[in-house]
Design an enzyme around this catalytic site. Structure first.
Site, PDB file in Angstrom:
ATOM      1  CG  HIS A 130       6.222  -8.524   5.373  1.00  0.00           C
ATOM      2  ND1 HIS A 130       6.623  -7.438   6.119  1.00  0.00           N
ATOM      3  CD2 HIS A 130       5.784  -9.454   6.268  1.00  0.00           C
ATOM      4  CE1 HIS A 130       6.433  -7.694   7.402  1.00  0.00           C
ATOM      5  NE2 HIS A 130       5.929  -8.906   7.532  1.00  0.00           N
ATOM      6  CG  HIS A 172       4.086  -2.156   1.898  1.00  0.00           C
ATOM      7  ND1 HIS A 172       5.214  -1.390   2.117  1.00  0.00           N
ATOM      8  CD2 HIS A 172       4.157  -3.184   2.773  1.00  0.00           C
ATOM      9  CE1 HIS A 172       5.933  -1.939   3.081  1.00  0.00           C
ATOM     10  NE2 HIS A 172       5.313  -3.035   3.496  1.00  0.00           N
TER      11      HIS A 172
END
Length: 220
Positions: A130, A172
């Protein structure tokens, strides 16, 4: 190696990381937790977290590719072919690079990943796809194929918000997002080198669909 050792034990042994790298990753995990806890003390960050799911979908590789194919098909404007083809090319580069790196590193995500579209290498954490995609697209629309400068602030704000959302959702670690952002810049540079000019873009569009090709629009 002991022949009686089961395959799982041998696999774990192969994945054993150097002590220095393990220490770096441990620091990354600790800093990520501290950073998220600190940021959530601020109302704007808590508000952003409420929109993280929407941001996640807005920059999902599958969603963006499908939407871009649809828009490219619906908006039949030869003046836009060069931008459309190059952005599609860049998105494909991003998907391939992120998948290869994730498959090689296989770093676990901070928490259980509940993304239904997360399959294959995308189940892993390093780097953030992303983040790479958001930074690549922001660079594309501000430097490679710049739109009006009036749109730059929202585009850059969206890219930053996507990167922050990956941390706020515990998708993340900081290192994953940082690496993803740097990868996005690298992808923009690669696309700059491999850029398809207008004539090439028209030729590719002709291959994709004869209906979109108007004879005489190229010099060939």
């Amino acid at each position: 190696m002991d022949k009686g050792m089961n395959p799982t034990t041998r696999l774990d042994e192969k994945r054993q990381l150097p002590p220095a790298l393990e220490k770096i990753l441990a620091i990354d995990v600790k800093l990520t937790k501290q950073f998220v806890s600190f940021m959530l003390n601020f109302l704007p960050m808590r508000s952003l977290r409420n929109h993280c799911r929407l941001l996640e979908v807005s920059c999902h590789g599958i969603v963006i590719l499908v939407l871009w194919f649809i828009l490219t098909w619906l908006i039949d404007n030869p003046d836009l072919y060069e931008m459309q083809i190059n952005l599609l090319f860049g998105l494909l580069i991003d998907i391939v690079l992120v998948a290869c790196i994730k498959a090689a590193t296989r770093r676990r995500r901070p928490t259980v990943n509940d993304d239904p579209f997360s399959i294959g290498p995308d189940k892993f954490s390093f780097p953030s796809g992303h983040a790479s995609r958001a930074v690549f697209m922001a660079t594309f629309f501000t430097l490679l194929s710049p739109v009006s400068i009036l749109f730059w602030p929202p585009i850059i704000a969206w890219a930053v918000a996507v990167c922050l959302s990956r941390l706020l959702m515990y998708r993340h670690h900081i290192l994953d997002v940082t690496a993803g952002a740097l990868l996005g810049l690298l992808e923009a540079f690669i696309l700059y080198i491999l850029w398809c000019d207008n004539e090439t873009s028209l030729w590719i569009m002709k291959i994709l669909s004869d209906d979109k090709y108007v004879e005489g629009q190229t010099g060939i």
